[in-house]
Design an enzyme around this catalytic site. Structure first.
Site, PDB file in Angstrom:
ATOM      1  N   HIS A  54      -3.822   6.327   2.718  1.00  0.00           N
ATOM      2  CA  HIS A  54      -4.620   5.081   2.215  1.00  0.00           C
ATOM      3  C   HIS A  54      -4.238   4.032   3.008  1.00  0.00           C
ATOM      4  CE1 HIS A  54      -5.356   1.973  -0.563  1.00  0.00           C
ATOM      5  NE2 HIS A  54      -6.735   2.712  -0.933  1.00  0.00           N
ATOM      6  N   SER A  84     -11.165  -0.591  -1.556  1.00  0.00           N
ATOM      7  CA  SER A  84     -10.044  -0.478  -0.827  1.00  0.00           C
ATOM      8  C   SER A  84     -10.038  -0.605   0.634  1.00  0.00           C
ATOM      9  CB  SER A  84      -9.248   0.922  -1.190  1.00  0.00           C
ATOM     10  OG  SER A  84      -8.454   1.029  -2.194  1.00  0.00           O
ATOM     11  N   ASP A 108       0.685  -1.247  -0.063  1.00  0.00           N
ATOM     12  CA  ASP A 108      -0.078   0.105  -0.062  1.00  0.00           C
ATOM     13  C   ASP A 108       0.934   1.262   0.078  1.00  0.00           C
ATOM     14  OD1 ASP A 108      -2.142   1.789   0.661  1.00  0.00           O
ATOM     15  OD2 ASP A 108      -3.214  -0.145   1.153  1.00  0.00           O
TER      16      ASP A 108
END
Ligand SMILES: *[C@@H]1O[C@H](CO)[C@@H](O)[C@H](O)[C@H]1NC(C)=O
Ligand SMILES: *[C@@H]1O[C@H](CO)[C@@H](O)[C@H](O)[C@H]1NC(C)=O
Ligand SMILES: *[C@@H]1O[C@H](CO)[C@@H](O)[C@H](O)[C@H]1NC(C)=O
Ligand SMILES: *[C@@H]1O[C@H](CO)[C@@H](O)[C@H](O)[C@H]1NC(C)=O
Ligand SMILES: *[C@@H]1O[C@H](CO)[C@@H](O)[C@H](O)[C@H]1NC(C)=O
Ligand SMILES: *[C@@H]1O[C@H](CO)[C@@H](O)[C@H](O)[C@H]1NC(C)=O
Ligand SMILES: *[C@@H]1O[C@H](CO)[C@@H](O)[C@H](O)[C@H]1NC(C)=O
Length: 763
Positions: free
Chosen positions: A219, A539, A148
């Site tokens: 994220h 996600s 990620d």
């Protein structure tokens, strides 16, 4: 069952057509390891030697020899586990020369991947007192690897209070670098590495602003804490969703592999990250990224995950955010778990109080306390809000817009923002505005019922006024879950014979950790900072499923990735909290088909004890690749093995779901014929003997038969087979679905699989 794959996508991705340029490009190169000459001590030395000989031969044979020597080729990554091969920077003539080198199989141009409380644990039914959480020791023996954007190590969600020593089998480490040193790692955060050589080789001028595992996007901090964040009291997004935040597997170990950067990303780095995660010894990999529109043998992420699954690592991936059109799902490989996104029974909002004393609720995530709650302001209804220019002159402060005449809600929000009114109220009948409600100005969204109350008041009052109070969290909203509009839908283009997505998990409006120096949003052009942020997407659903898989691995260390997947899928819920079938926001709130939600919404406490599983071995996946008519070399690329057994090609994988892509042209000729025959095997993993009876639901207009209808299991590990036959005629663009459930006779267990027939015109 014959379907031509090119019906949905071109087998030739655009980047595959390599133009004749003198500059270098980066290629991920697949090599046949069986062809490595004996003298080489390692793959790395073989690859280096191969490249230098290529450099030599291409510069001597090429007419533009000066240009190739001024762009020296170089090895960017050597892969040891994830794929058999390397990533290198090559000129077109060098690539041509490489194609004649011993052991060369194929190459793809390096490209990029799509990056597609908290209360979600509670919504999943995870309780500290009973069920999967205590059985699995909260996941404490399980290591989850995240590929990620890195993490914000200072986040409280990575505290290791009360956590035992790191499992001794762990081989990973924490790399010290810019604003990240080894002291950030502890018994929770056990690995931190970063990969950007491919990105830098692709964009030599890129300046890496944070050359370390530290997250500059947010994220990765959000996904990793969603799956495995430690307990943090009093977490909230400016008061919304306040409570103790924790990941699904609150004691699982976190290993971060940063391969997605502010400056971009390269598939070659993603593969290097997976390569390292395999080598370090993670148990679960969570991949909230994917590549669209390529066959499996050209998808380095799918290839790398094959290697991971072969090593017993469970891989959860995101379905993608390209819904609600059919055929948009990515990560369609049969060996991974593909996760769709659903909503939860929680709404964030505020109260609009009209000056006649009536209050209505609306949805909002506006972070700041404003003066709106202090004194009532004038309120005006402006219809579709296309034209707000006159407002300043009139002096009204609260503007009400209605989403009813073709001016989209997004456009209305933009218009109101530009008009700089004090507050916008948006009336809309869409229910999935979670991606909209984080507006950079005070706003609140109401449904048409509440909207009519507001409109009625404005219409009747001579001096309409209202006040708004934000920061309300409403729990127990119904119906929930529903399938989110954006969640990508099946069938998988890369392998339409296996139903994807596999399962649904919470993905909408998820609260999890956020880097406190990265703005969560802007309000009136001022950045707003927070330690917890609310975001939506597949996600976010992927790490929920990864967390559940980690708990199952903790509870049953001997379970294979296929067993974990089968347990999650066959016990998933297909009804919502109103006890009716789960609905699909992206399809006018009609009942969700398995192409939207796979087997249903994950139910961790049921998944811990499925009793029966559909097991899949590596050879079963190879049988599918053979039946896809891949060439020997294309199969080698995926399996990394020279000798692949294609004696029993079969698209009928022993999978916990059934899909038929039917030729609807046939139905015009009035034929009702057998569309599909499946032969599946159930393995008894529970201790006691048990009898199961087949139950069929749905599949309107089709004839569905199961043989035998009763399966009597006498001992643990016993395998019993059954056949499922489906006959009928499919209509074009029609999706018909139903369920096959094996119900325990005299017991409560139900092992359920979705069945889908999608009618498509096949030439
Ligand atoms: C690591 O970073 C922390 C926080 O910036 C600092 O306090 C500590 O001294 C550093 N340790 C080493 C070994 O550099
Ligand atoms: C990179 O920088 C060099 C030197 O400043 C420049 O000549 C070149 O055009 C730049 N390349 C790209 C792709 O921007
Ligand atoms: C990033 O850090 C690594 C290891 O610390 C180093 O090898 C590399 O050159 C650095 N890259 C950049 C762009 O600063
Ligand atoms: C906003 O107001 C609420 C309730 O009055 C208060 O609890 C909260 O701390 C305030 N938040 C901010 C950001 O000032
Ligand atoms: C919302 O309203 C529009 C226009 O009135 C209508 O076309 C649409 O079907 C409605 N959608 C839902 C989900 O009710
Ligand atoms: C593979 O080839 C066989 C024989 O030509 C054909 O019957 C089958 O439909 C093909 N399979 C796929 C998935 O295209
Ligand atoms: C689909 O059905 C039509 C009409 O029967 C037939 O012409 C066509 O060949 C079929 N396509 C395939 C791929 O079987």
């Amino acid at each position: 069952m014959a379907v031509r794959l090119y019906f949905w996508f071109s087998l030739t991705p655009i980047f595959w057509l390599c133009p004749i340029l003198t500059e270098t490009h980066n290629y991920i190169v697949h090599m046949n390891s069986a062809a490595m000459p004996k003298p080489f001590a390692s793959r790395h030395s073989w690859y280096s030697a191969t490249i230098s000989s290529v450099l030599h031969s291409s510069s001597s044979s090429s007419s533009s020899s000066s240009s190739s020597s001024s762009f020296p080729s170089k090895l960017i990554h050597t892969y040891n586990h994830a794929i058999s091969g390397f990533c290198a920077s090559l000129t077109p003539s060098q690539l041509e020369a490489l194609k004649n080198s011993p052991g060369y199989l194929s190459s793809v141009l390096d490209s990029s991947v799509h990056v597609d409380t908290t209360h979600s644990s509670h919504f999943l039914g995870l309780s500290s007192n009973h069920g999967l959480l205590p059985i699995s020791k909260y996941g404490s023996d399980v290591i989850i690897g995240f590929v990620d954007t890195g993490i914000w190590p200072d986040s409280e969600s990575f505290n290791d209070d009360g956590m035992s020593e790191i499992p001794s089998r762990w081989k990973g480490e924490c790399e010290s670098s810019t604003h990240f040193n080894v002291s950030f790692c502890n018994n929770k955060l056990i690995g931190a590495r970063f990969f950007n050589k491919g990105l830098i080789a692709q964009f030599p001028n890129a300046t890496i602003s944070m050359n370390s595992t530290r997250d500059t996007i947010g994220h990765g901090t959000h996904t990793s804490t969603t799956a495995a964040g430690s307990y943090v009291k009093e977490a909230s997004f400016f008061g919304y969703g306040r409570g103790t935040a924790r990941g699904v597997a609150p004691r699982a170990r976190v290993a971060i592999y940063k391969a997605i950067w502010d400056e971009g990303n390269s598939v070659s780095d993603v593969v290097a990250a997976i390569d390292q995660a395999i080598s370090d010894g993670v148990d679960v990999i969570s991949l909230s990224i994917g590549i669209d529109g390529v066959p499996l043998y050209n998808d380095p992420v799918s290839i790398a995950t094959f290697a991971a699954v072969e090593r017993g690592i469970f891989v959860a991936t995101s379905a993608g955010n390209n819904g609600p059109q059919l055929g948009t799902v990515h990560n369609g490989a049969p060996w991974v778990l593909n996760v769709a996104a659903g909503t939860m029974d929680r709404d964030f909002g505020g109260t609009i109080t009209l000056s006649n004393g009536v209050s209505v609720l609306g949805s909002s995530l506006f972070p700041l306390n404003t003066t709106m709650g202090l004194s009532p302001l004038p309120i005006v209804f402006m219809g579709g809000c296309q034209n707000l220019k006159k407002l300043n002159r009139i002096g009204y402060k609260i503007v009400v817009c209605e989403d009813n005449d073709g001016y989209s809600l997004t456009s209305q929000v933009d218009t109101v923002q530009t008009a700089k009114v004090t507050l916008g109220i948006f009336i809309s009948n869409i229910s999935d505005w979670d991606n909209l409600i984080q507006t950079p100005f005070p706003s609140i969204f109401v449904n048409p019922y509440h909207g009519n109350i507001i409109k009625d008041y404005i219409h009747k009052s001579s001096d309409p006024k209202a006040e708004v109070n934000f920061h309300k969290t409403i729990l127990g909203t119904k119906p929930a879950p529903t399938v989110a509009r954006y969640s990508s839908r099946g069938p998988s283009q890369s392998c339409p014979f296996v139903l994807k997505p596999d399962i649904m998990a919470p993905g909408d409006a998820i609260l999890a950790s956020w880097p406190q120096n990265i703005p969560a949003m802007d309000v009136n052009s001022t950045p707003i900072y927070t330690k917890f942020n609310v975001i939506s997407g597949t996600s976010m659903s992927c790490p929920h499923a990864a967390g559940v898989a980690a708990l199952l691995k903790g509870a049953h260390p001997q379970w294979s990735p296929a067993a974990i997947r089968s347990a999650m899928m066959t016990t998933a819920d297909v009804v919502d909290n109103t006890q009716t079938s789960i609905k699909d926001i992206g399809n006018n709130n009609k009942f969700a088909t398995p192409l939207a939600m796979g087997s249903g919404h994950v139910n961790p406490n049921k998944a811990v004890d499925p009793d029966l599983i559909y097991d899949v071995g590596i050879q079963d996946y190879v049988n599918v690749l053979c039946a896809l008519n891949y060439t020997e070399n294309q199969i080698r690329i995926i399996t990394r093995s020279d000798s692949n057994n294609c004696e029993n090609p079969s698209l009928d994988l022993n999978y916990p779901s059934f899909i038929i892509i039917a030729n609807s042209s046939d139905s015009k000729t009035g034929k009702r014929k057998i569309l599909g025959e499946f032969k599946r095997t159930l393995t008894k993993i529970g201790e006691n003997r048990a009898t199961y009876e087949a139950k069929l639901r749905g599949m309107k207009g089709f004839k569905v038969r199961v043989k035998p209808r009763i399966l009597e299991f006498k001992r643990k590990n016993q395998k019993l087979c059954f056949e499922l036959k489906i006959a009928g005629s499919a209509e074009e663009s029609n999706v018909v679905f139903g369920y096959l459930s094996w119900a325990e006779v005299g017991g409560r267990r139900i092992v359920q699989s979705p069945i889908v027939v999608a009618g498509m015109r096949v030439q």
